[in-house]
Design a protein around this motif. Sequence first.
Motif, PDB file in Angstrom:
ATOM      1  N   ARG A  58      10.437 -12.149 -13.541  1.00  0.00           N
ATOM      2  CA  ARG A  58      10.582 -11.439 -12.240  1.00  0.00           C
ATOM      3  C   ARG A  58      10.750 -10.072 -12.460  1.00  0.00           C
ATOM      4  O   ARG A  58      11.379  -9.492 -13.326  1.00  0.00           O
ATOM      5  N   GLN A  59       9.964  -9.300 -11.572  1.00  0.00           N
ATOM      6  CA  GLN A  59       9.682  -7.806 -11.680  1.00  0.00           C
ATOM      7  C   GLN A  59      10.172  -7.088 -10.294  1.00  0.00           C
ATOM      8  O   GLN A  59       9.770  -7.648  -9.365  1.00  0.00           O
ATOM      9  N   LEU A  60      10.511  -5.871 -10.529  1.00  0.00           N
ATOM     10  CA  LEU A  60      10.669  -4.909  -9.283  1.00  0.00           C
ATOM     11  C   LEU A  60       9.535  -3.850  -9.437  1.00  0.00           C
ATOM     12  O   LEU A  60       9.482  -3.143 -10.510  1.00  0.00           O
ATOM     13  N   ARG A  61       8.690  -3.683  -8.632  1.00  0.00           N
ATOM     14  CA  ARG A  61       7.640  -2.775  -8.702  1.00  0.00           C
ATOM     15  C   ARG A  61       7.814  -1.845  -7.405  1.00  0.00           C
ATOM     16  O   ARG A  61       8.283  -2.448  -6.327  1.00  0.00           O
ATOM     17  N   VAL A  62       6.686  -0.837  -7.398  1.00  0.00           N
ATOM     18  CA  VAL A  62       6.715  -0.142  -6.282  1.00  0.00           C
ATOM     19  C   VAL A  62       5.225  -0.098  -5.587  1.00  0.00           C
ATOM     20  O   VAL A  62       4.245   0.142  -6.643  1.00  0.00           O
ATOM     21  N   LEU A  63       4.914  -0.694  -4.491  1.00  0.00           N
ATOM     22  CA  LEU A  63       3.574  -1.027  -3.987  1.00  0.00           C
ATOM     23  C   LEU A  63       3.370  -0.268  -2.840  1.00  0.00           C
ATOM     24  O   LEU A  63       4.409   0.452  -2.344  1.00  0.00           O
ATOM     25  N   ARG A  64       2.170  -0.029  -2.478  1.00  0.00           N
ATOM     26  CA  ARG A  64       1.663   0.652  -1.312  1.00  0.00           C
ATOM     27  C   ARG A  64       1.401  -0.368  -0.067  1.00  0.00           C
ATOM     28  O   ARG A  64       0.649  -1.368  -0.274  1.00  0.00           O
ATOM     29  N   TRP A  65       2.015  -0.387   1.214  1.00  0.00           N
ATOM     30  CA  TRP A  65       1.961  -1.059   2.187  1.00  0.00           C
ATOM     31  C   TRP A  65       0.632  -1.063   2.875  1.00  0.00           C
ATOM     32  O   TRP A  65       0.476  -0.132   3.477  1.00  0.00           O
ATOM     33  N   GLY A  66       0.016  -2.128   2.916  1.00  0.00           N
ATOM     34  CA  GLY A  66      -1.250  -2.262   3.557  1.00  0.00           C
ATOM     35  C   GLY A  66      -2.468  -2.718   2.584  1.00  0.00           C
ATOM     36  O   GLY A  66      -2.674  -1.977   1.771  1.00  0.00           O
ATOM     37  N   LEU A  67      -2.405  -3.931   2.354  1.00  0.00           N
ATOM     38  CA  LEU A  67      -3.221  -4.733   1.326  1.00  0.00           C
ATOM     39  C   LEU A  67      -4.764  -4.413   1.429  1.00  0.00           C
ATOM     40  O   LEU A  67      -5.358  -4.454   2.440  1.00  0.00           O
ATOM     41  N   PRO A  75      -9.983   1.994  -0.156  1.00  0.00           N
ATOM     42  CA  PRO A  75      -8.671   1.686   0.281  1.00  0.00           C
ATOM     43  C   PRO A  75      -8.371   1.887   1.617  1.00  0.00           C
ATOM     44  O   PRO A  75      -7.191   1.321   2.070  1.00  0.00           O
ATOM     45  N   SER A  76      -9.028   2.497   2.500  1.00  0.00           N
ATOM     46  CA  SER A  76      -8.873   2.566   3.920  1.00  0.00           C
ATOM     47  C   SER A  76      -8.636   1.460   4.796  1.00  0.00           C
ATOM     48  O   SER A  76      -7.823   1.311   5.758  1.00  0.00           O
ATOM     49  N   ILE A  77      -9.225   0.378   4.395  1.00  0.00           N
ATOM     50  CA  ILE A  77      -9.228  -1.034   4.887  1.00  0.00           C
ATOM     51  C   ILE A  77      -7.513  -1.652   4.852  1.00  0.00           C
ATOM     52  O   ILE A  77      -7.085  -2.250   6.019  1.00  0.00           O
ATOM     53  N   GLY A  78      -6.897  -0.723   4.042  1.00  0.00           N
ATOM     54  CA  GLY A  78      -5.326  -1.339   3.991  1.00  0.00           C
ATOM     55  C   GLY A  78      -4.534  -1.061   5.071  1.00  0.00           C
ATOM     56  O   GLY A  78      -3.573  -2.075   5.349  1.00  0.00           O
ATOM     57  N   SER A  79      -4.720  -0.104   5.803  1.00  0.00           N
ATOM     58  CA  SER A  79      -4.053   0.303   7.157  1.00  0.00           C
ATOM     59  C   SER A  79      -4.464  -0.732   8.133  1.00  0.00           C
ATOM     60  O   SER A  79      -3.348  -0.936   9.072  1.00  0.00           O
ATOM     61  N   LYS A  80      -5.473  -1.613   7.914  1.00  0.00           N
ATOM     62  CA  LYS A  80      -5.550  -2.688   8.896  1.00  0.00           C
ATOM     63  C   LYS A  80      -5.159  -4.058   8.437  1.00  0.00           C
ATOM     64  O   LYS A  80      -5.009  -5.167   8.965  1.00  0.00           O
ATOM     65  N   MET A  81      -4.478  -3.983   7.324  1.00  0.00           N
ATOM     66  CA  MET A  81      -4.015  -5.185   6.546  1.00  0.00           C
ATOM     67  C   MET A  81      -2.361  -5.168   6.289  1.00  0.00           C
ATOM     68  O   MET A  81      -1.918  -5.609   5.212  1.00  0.00           O
ATOM     69  N   ILE A  82      -1.678  -4.507   7.138  1.00  0.00           N
ATOM     70  CA  ILE A  82      -0.252  -4.669   6.682  1.00  0.00           C
ATOM     71  C   ILE A  82       0.290  -5.775   7.027  1.00  0.00           C
ATOM     72  O   ILE A  82       1.517  -6.096   6.658  1.00  0.00           O
ATOM     73  N   ASN A  83      -0.186  -6.923   8.032  1.00  0.00           N
ATOM     74  CA  ASN A  83       0.260  -8.091   8.032  1.00  0.00           C
ATOM     75  C   ASN A  83      -0.916  -9.239   7.853  1.00  0.00           C
ATOM     76  O   ASN A  83      -1.952  -9.170   8.198  1.00  0.00           O
ATOM     77  N   ALA A  84      -0.116 -10.434   7.690  1.00  0.00           N
ATOM     78  CA  ALA A  84      -1.061 -11.578   7.356  1.00  0.00           C
ATOM     79  C   ALA A  84      -0.352 -12.696   8.235  1.00  0.00           C
ATOM     80  O   ALA A  84       0.870 -13.080   7.891  1.00  0.00           O
ATOM     81  N   ARG A  85      -1.309 -13.357   8.916  1.00  0.00           N
ATOM     82  CA  ARG A  85      -0.759 -14.269   9.661  1.00  0.00           C
ATOM     83  C   ARG A  85      -0.540 -15.755   9.067  1.00  0.00           C
ATOM     84  O   ARG A  85      -1.579 -16.184   8.176  1.00  0.00           O
ATOM     85  N   VAL A  86       0.789 -16.346   9.106  1.00  0.00           N
ATOM     86  CA  VAL A  86       0.851 -17.364   8.330  1.00  0.00           C
ATOM     87  C   VAL A  86      -0.088 -18.495   8.612  1.00  0.00           C
ATOM     88  O   VAL A  86      -0.317 -19.416   7.709  1.00  0.00           O
ATOM     89  N   GLU A  87      -0.630 -18.454   9.778  1.00  0.00           N
ATOM     90  CA  GLU A  87      -1.324 -19.502  10.345  1.00  0.00           C
ATOM     91  C   GLU A  87      -2.763 -19.614   9.644  1.00  0.00           C
ATOM     92  O   GLU A  87      -3.575 -20.581   9.384  1.00  0.00           O
ATOM     93  N   THR A  88      -3.301 -18.482   8.898  1.00  0.00           N
ATOM     94  CA  THR A  88      -4.362 -18.366   8.415  1.00  0.00           C
ATOM     95  C   THR A  88      -4.543 -17.823   6.896  1.00  0.00           C
ATOM     96  O   THR A  88      -5.442 -17.184   6.377  1.00  0.00           O
ATOM     97  N   VAL A  89      -3.252 -17.262   6.521  1.00  0.00           N
ATOM     98  CA  VAL A  89      -3.091 -16.782   5.239  1.00  0.00           C
ATOM     99  C   VAL A  89      -3.742 -17.397   4.080  1.00  0.00           C
ATOM    100  O   VAL A  89      -4.277 -16.588   3.226  1.00  0.00           O
ATOM    101  N   ALA A  90      -3.710 -18.724   4.042  1.00  0.00           N
ATOM    102  CA  ALA A  90      -4.302 -19.547   2.896  1.00  0.00           C
ATOM    103  C   ALA A  90      -5.847 -19.532   3.050  1.00  0.00           C
ATOM    104  O   ALA A  90      -6.432 -19.934   2.008  1.00  0.00           O
ATOM    105  N   ASP A  91      -6.510 -19.273   4.278  1.00  0.00           N
ATOM    106  CA  ASP A  91      -7.845 -19.367   4.111  1.00  0.00           C
ATOM    107  C   ASP A  91      -8.732 -18.146   4.547  1.00  0.00           C
ATOM    108  O   ASP A  91      -9.910 -18.103   4.234  1.00  0.00           O
TER     109      ASP A  91
END
Length: 234
Positions: A58-67, A75-91
């Motif tokens: 188990r680690q603590l890290r610093v990441l940038r928000w926006g996958l 990397p500009s796509i990250g600004s549109k990927m700040i959330n993932a919906r639970v209904e579709t995240v696995a697929d």
Amino acid sequence: MCGRYASARKRHDLLEEFEVELDSAEELEPDYNVAPTKEVYAVLSRVPKVEGATRPVRQLRVLRWGLVPSWAKDPSIGSKMINARVETVADKPAFRRAFASRRCLLPADGYYEWMPTEQKRKQPYFIHRADGDVLAMAGLYEFWKDPEDDWLVTCTVITTTAEDELGHIHDRTPMLIQRDRWSQWLDPRFPDPKELLVPATGRGLVATPVSTAVNNVRNNGPELIEAVEAPLDL
């Protein structure tokens, strides 16, 4: 969605709170207005790249928000990927590989949502635990390599349908992982991650009306989470 949150706890407090074994994070300043593309704390579990290491730590890290998916062209796509919906995240292609083995916890003191009013403006609310305890938002993280072979590590917040207690403010809410499920959520070898997707729970949470100063990402400070009188037209 979750588009803003507060994360003001000190690094050493998070190390203790989340029982971190390996501290790989630099100290971040308290942030009461965390916005997309900012650097944030994340708790994750990975096998260290050291000789003889075989188990996830188990680690603590610093990441940038926006996958930013590993296959992204830039990397500009990250600004549109700040959330993932639970209904579709696995697929969903952008998230499914990360969901399989790169799940994380994003510590927060609370998050903000905006409720429309009859005067065509929105009242911000700070949603937090009544006891002041930390929120562990379910997240994913991903690695992306730029043309110079430098690595960028980014994250996203998983959201789910809000319960009635909070749903009147906004219909989506971060998926929160309860303390007794942290180890399972972080385990990159968990056999069926879909079993870890749980419904939203508003238990123990309160929504406090706060100043519209939070609307401006340049505003930051503890005054942003202080209660104000809610407008009468809600």
